[in-house]
Every structure is written in structure tokens, then in C-alpha cells.
Motif scaffolding. Sequence first.
Motif, PDB file in Angstrom:
ATOM      1  N   UNK A  18     -57.269 -11.090  12.964  1.00  0.00           N
ATOM      2  CA  UNK A  18     -57.913 -12.374  12.704  1.00  0.00           C
ATOM      3  C   UNK A  18     -56.995 -13.335  11.933  1.00  0.00           C
ATOM      4  N   UNK A  19     -56.199 -12.811  10.999  1.00  0.00           N
ATOM      5  CA  UNK A  19     -55.427 -13.671  10.106  1.00  0.00           C
ATOM      6  C   UNK A  19     -54.075 -14.096  10.668  1.00  0.00           C
ATOM      7  N   UNK A  20     -53.520 -13.349  11.595  1.00  0.00           N
ATOM      8  CA  UNK A  20     -52.165 -13.656  12.054  1.00  0.00           C
ATOM      9  C   UNK A  20     -51.986 -15.062  12.633  1.00  0.00           C
ATOM     10  N   UNK A  21     -52.937 -15.620  13.375  1.00  0.00           N
ATOM     11  CA  UNK A  21     -52.723 -16.995  13.867  1.00  0.00           C
ATOM     12  C   UNK A  21     -52.667 -18.039  12.743  1.00  0.00           C
ATOM     13  N   UNK A  22     -53.279 -17.739  11.602  1.00  0.00           N
ATOM     14  CA  UNK A  22     -53.332 -18.708  10.508  1.00  0.00           C
ATOM     15  C   UNK A  22     -52.180 -18.549   9.516  1.00  0.00           C
ATOM     16  N   UNK A  23     -51.546 -17.381   9.505  1.00  0.00           N
ATOM     17  CA  UNK A  23     -50.463 -17.128   8.559  1.00  0.00           C
ATOM     18  C   UNK A  23     -49.126 -17.436   9.216  1.00  0.00           C
ATOM     19  N   UNK A  24     -48.281 -18.135   8.485  1.00  0.00           N
ATOM     20  CA  UNK A  24     -46.950 -18.473   8.978  1.00  0.00           C
ATOM     21  C   UNK A  24     -45.930 -18.043   7.927  1.00  0.00           C
ATOM     22  N   UNK A  25     -45.413 -16.815   8.044  1.00  0.00           N
ATOM     23  CA  UNK A  25     -44.526 -16.303   6.990  1.00  0.00           C
ATOM     24  C   UNK A  25     -43.186 -17.019   6.899  1.00  0.00           C
ATOM     25  N   UNK A  26     -42.746 -17.706   7.943  1.00  0.00           N
ATOM     26  CA  UNK A  26     -41.449 -18.376   7.911  1.00  0.00           C
ATOM     27  C   UNK A  26     -41.574 -19.862   7.586  1.00  0.00           C
ATOM     28  N   UNK A  27     -42.765 -20.275   7.196  1.00  0.00           N
ATOM     29  CA  UNK A  27     -43.007 -21.632   6.736  1.00  0.00           C
ATOM     30  C   UNK A  27     -42.481 -21.712   5.305  1.00  0.00           C
ATOM     31  N   UNK A  28     -41.893 -22.790   4.926  1.00  0.00           N
ATOM     32  CA  UNK A  28     -41.291 -22.902   3.606  1.00  0.00           C
ATOM     33  C   UNK A  28     -42.306 -23.046   2.490  1.00  0.00           C
ATOM     34  N   UNK A  29     -41.883 -22.758   1.305  1.00  0.00           N
ATOM     35  CA  UNK A  29     -42.699 -22.988   0.122  1.00  0.00           C
ATOM     36  C   UNK A  29     -43.669 -21.863  -0.213  1.00  0.00           C
ATOM     37  N   UNK A  30     -44.675 -22.261  -0.955  1.00  0.00           N
ATOM     38  CA  UNK A  30     -45.655 -21.303  -1.454  1.00  0.00           C
ATOM     39  C   UNK A  30     -46.496 -20.709  -0.339  1.00  0.00           C
ATOM     40  N   UNK A  31     -46.825 -21.509   0.664  1.00  0.00           N
ATOM     41  CA  UNK A  31     -47.644 -21.007   1.770  1.00  0.00           C
ATOM     42  C   UNK A  31     -46.927 -19.902   2.534  1.00  0.00           C
ATOM     43  N   UNK A  32     -45.639 -20.064   2.757  1.00  0.00           N
ATOM     44  CA  UNK A  32     -44.856 -19.039   3.440  1.00  0.00           C
ATOM     45  C   UNK A  32     -44.758 -17.766   2.631  1.00  0.00           C
ATOM     46  N   UNK A  33     -44.581 -17.922   1.329  1.00  0.00           N
ATOM     47  CA  UNK A  33     -44.508 -16.749   0.451  1.00  0.00           C
ATOM     48  C   UNK A  33     -45.847 -16.013   0.416  1.00  0.00           C
ATOM     49  N   UNK A  34     -46.931 -16.770   0.296  1.00  0.00           N
ATOM     50  CA  UNK A  34     -48.254 -16.159   0.312  1.00  0.00           C
ATOM     51  C   UNK A  34     -48.492 -15.414   1.621  1.00  0.00           C
ATOM     52  N   UNK A  35     -48.133 -16.030   2.745  1.00  0.00           N
ATOM     53  CA  UNK A  35     -48.329 -15.401   4.046  1.00  0.00           C
ATOM     54  C   UNK A  35     -47.530 -14.108   4.160  1.00  0.00           C
ATOM     55  N   UNK A  36     -46.298 -14.134   3.707  1.00  0.00           N
ATOM     56  CA  UNK A  36     -45.456 -12.951   3.777  1.00  0.00           C
ATOM     57  C   UNK A  36     -45.998 -11.822   2.911  1.00  0.00           C
ATOM     58  N   UNK A  37     -46.396 -12.150   1.691  1.00  0.00           N
ATOM     59  CA  UNK A  37     -46.946 -11.127   0.783  1.00  0.00           C
ATOM     60  C   UNK A  37     -48.259 -10.583   1.328  1.00  0.00           C
ATOM     61  N   UNK A  38     -49.096 -11.427   1.892  1.00  0.00           N
ATOM     62  CA  UNK A  38     -50.382 -10.980   2.445  1.00  0.00           C
ATOM     63  C   UNK A  38     -50.172 -10.037   3.613  1.00  0.00           C
ATOM     64  N   UNK A  39     -49.246 -10.364   4.485  1.00  0.00           N
ATOM     65  CA  UNK A  39     -48.958  -9.503   5.642  1.00  0.00           C
ATOM     66  C   UNK A  39     -48.375  -8.169   5.185  1.00  0.00           C
ATOM     67  N   UNK A  40     -47.449  -8.197   4.234  1.00  0.00           N
ATOM     68  CA  UNK A  40     -46.866  -6.954   3.733  1.00  0.00           C
ATOM     69  C   UNK A  40     -47.913  -6.077   3.056  1.00  0.00           C
ATOM     70  N   UNK A  41     -48.805  -6.681   2.284  1.00  0.00           N
ATOM     71  CA  UNK A  41     -49.854  -5.908   1.628  1.00  0.00           C
ATOM     72  C   UNK A  41     -50.810  -5.311   2.655  1.00  0.00           C
ATOM     73  N   UNK A  42     -51.165  -6.073   3.681  1.00  0.00           N
ATOM     74  CA  UNK A  42     -52.057  -5.555   4.722  1.00  0.00           C
ATOM     75  C   UNK A  42     -51.395  -4.407   5.482  1.00  0.00           C
ATOM     76  N   UNK A  43     -50.100  -4.518   5.752  1.00  0.00           N
ATOM     77  CA  UNK A  43     -49.390  -3.431   6.425  1.00  0.00           C
ATOM     78  C   UNK A  43     -49.291  -2.197   5.538  1.00  0.00           C
ATOM     79  N   UNK A  44     -49.151  -2.395   4.244  1.00  0.00           N
ATOM     80  CA  UNK A  44     -49.123  -1.270   3.302  1.00  0.00           C
ATOM     81  C   UNK A  44     -50.469  -0.557   3.289  1.00  0.00           C
ATOM     82  N   UNK A  45     -51.552  -1.311   3.257  1.00  0.00           N
ATOM     83  CA  UNK A  45     -52.895  -0.727   3.294  1.00  0.00           C
ATOM     84  C   UNK A  45     -53.122   0.004   4.610  1.00  0.00           C
ATOM     85  N   UNK A  46     -52.693  -0.618   5.704  1.00  0.00           N
ATOM     86  CA  UNK A  46     -52.854  -0.011   7.027  1.00  0.00           C
ATOM     87  C   UNK A  46     -52.083   1.299   7.130  1.00  0.00           C
TER      88      UNK A  46
END
Length: 78
Positions: A18-46
Amino acid sequence: MKQKYLLYVLLTSLLLYYAMPYLQPFYGGTFGLFSLVWILFALLVLSGNFLAFLSAPKGEKRLKVKKAKAPLKRRMYQ
């Protein structure tokens, strides 16, 4: 016990799907960092739940302990 881990794996996969279309990890700034950390945390949980699912015992047999019945108190009438 294994059903719980399987449920967590499926729910985490659903969240990622559900979240992957809304997250852009290679977008600059805080949004990109948040997206990257969120994806990494979800993969760690998975991965953690998937490994727990694989290493969980097949079925736990619980031992039934038979309780000894207390001896009947007999009244002695004289």
C-alpha cells in the motif's frame, strides 16, 4: 504459534504494498530520508517475522498432568 508470524508477515507485506506508491526514497530532503527509513524498517520487520515463522516449532504438544485425587475422608461411626 506459526499462524501469528504468518499473519504478521502478511500484514507487513500489505503495508509495504500500500505504501510503496506514496514513498519516494530517492526524493531529496526530509521526505526522502523518511521514506528510506520507513522502507528499511518495514523490511526489517518483514524479515524478522519471516525468520521467526521459519524457525518456529511445528506444533507444541502440551503435556497433560493428571492431578492425583485427594483421598476421601471417611467418617468412622461407632
